[in-house]
Design an enzyme around this catalytic site. Structure first.
Site, PDB file in Angstrom:
ATOM      1  CE  LYS A  95      -3.787  -2.368   2.319  1.00  0.00           C
ATOM      2  NZ  LYS A  95      -4.392  -2.787   3.589  1.00  0.00           N
ATOM      3  CG  ASP A 126      -9.152   0.870   5.749  1.00  0.00           C
ATOM      4  OD1 ASP A 126      -9.098   0.530   4.555  1.00  0.00           O
ATOM      5  OD2 ASP A 126      -8.305   0.546   6.596  1.00  0.00           O
ATOM      6  CD  GLN A 133      -3.071  -4.315   6.877  1.00  0.00           C
ATOM      7  OE1 GLN A 133      -3.040  -3.337   6.125  1.00  0.00           O
ATOM      8  NE2 GLN A 133      -3.667  -5.449   6.528  1.00  0.00           N
TER       9      GLN A 133
END
Ligand code: NAP
Length: 296
Positions: free
Chosen positions: A54, A121, A98
């Site tokens: 990412k 997200d 994460q």
């Protein structure tokens, strides 16, 4: 019938070029780059690898990446402090935590702490709640489900009025993609580990989204001829013929499915490249929204 194989790589490359141009426009307009803040707790190799990918993709597109790397033994307060630091950092426009977090960390409390305007997200309960409600639009939708929707549209699938079956109901894939399909006017059935006779649902589906985490789980004879199938599953299986001794396969049995369906994603190289791309796209949206608010 031989299926059209949906290749996510060229689609992601095209979209990333658009994102890079947008990031350059942003820098021209404001004199600084858009930024993505990343919280990684622990040293799980798969999570570390996802975070590296990412960060690399962001940097290639001109999006700065700011990392908070914490040890696996971190306490709840340490992780919350890392999120708060990124919330307060004006060079950070999007925040990625994460998942999964180590077992001692309360994931819900951490995700709830992410500033709504930086929730790239799309996991904040307010964004997920807006996704679930009729007449409401979330600011951000989760990356992998959004990637599934992009691939369906790229494959020319008719979503409105379609019978769509989602296998898997996780918070990060199955549930949000089911909500997104419903918002796009599909009739949606969600199957999970307690569903009896999953094939009786998938055989009537025009669209199947597989997000289970079980290699080759959905076979060709479970699928309707002509269906569009998005395989989110990424499962590592032993393969002595591969250089590394393993390879990745999806939740759908590719060989038997491709003889039946109309279109099917590759694994790897289907949904995966779109996931990172959608995260970058959300970061750009956040950057413009935050920067415009600051100049008002
Ligand atoms: P997860 O959190 O483990 O959820 C799995 C879901 O599948 C659960 O809802 C579970 O049902 C259901 N399930 C498990 N066994 C089943 C069975 N035998 N029959 C029917 N349903 C079953 O997994 P996830 O995070 O959603 O990920 C799913 C897969 O997608 C994994 O392979 C993961 O690596 C992959 N993935 C790929 C990307 C990408 O970018 N390509 C991104 C995220 C995930 P219950 O709810 O009843 O337990």
């Amino acid at each position: 019938m031989t299926a059209i194989i949906i290749d996510g790589v060229p689609i992601a490359e095209r979209l990333r070029a658009e994102i890079a141009a947008d990031a350059a426009r942003f820098k021209d307009a404001y004199g600084y780059s858009p930024g993505l803040g990343v919280v990684l707790v622990g040293d799980d190799p798969a999570s570390a690898q996802y975070v590296r990918m990412k960060r690399r993709a962001c940097e290639q597109a001109g999006i700065a990446s700011i990392a908070q790397l914490l040890p696996a033994t971190s306490a709840q307060d340490d992780v919350e402090a890392a999120v708060e630091a990124l919330n307060a950092d004006p060079t950070v426009h999007g925040i990625l935590v994460q998942l999964p977090l180590p077992p001692q960390i309360n994931e819900e409390r951490v995700l709830r702490l992410v500033s709504l305007e930086k929730d790239v997200d799309g996991f904040h309960p307010i964004n997920l709640g807006a996704l679930a409600m009729k007449g409401r639009e979330p600011t951000f939708t989760p990356a992998t489900p959004t990637g599934c929707m992009v691939l369906l549209r790229e494959a020319g699938a008719t979503i409105e009025g379609a019978n769509a079956v989602v296998v898997g109901r996780s918070n990060i894939v199955g549930l949000p993609v089911a909500l997104m399909l419903m918002k796009a006017n599909a009739t949606v059935t969600v199957c999970h580990s307690r569903t009896r006779e999953i094939a009786s649902y998938t055989r009537n589906a025009d669209i199947v989204i597989a997000a289970i985490g079980k290699p080759h789980f959905i076979r060709g004879d479970w699928l309707k001829p002509g269906a569009v199938v998005i395989d989110v599953g990424t499962n590592r299986v032993d393969d002595p013929t591969a250089e590394r001794g393993y390879r990745f396969v999806g939740d759908v049995d590719f060989e038997s499915a491709k003889a039946v369906v109309g279109a099917l994603t590759k694994v790897p190289g289907g949904v995966g490249p779109l996931t990172i791309t959608m995260l970058m796209s959300n970061t750009m949206k956040a950057a413009w929204l935050i920067a415009q608010k600051l100049t008002m």
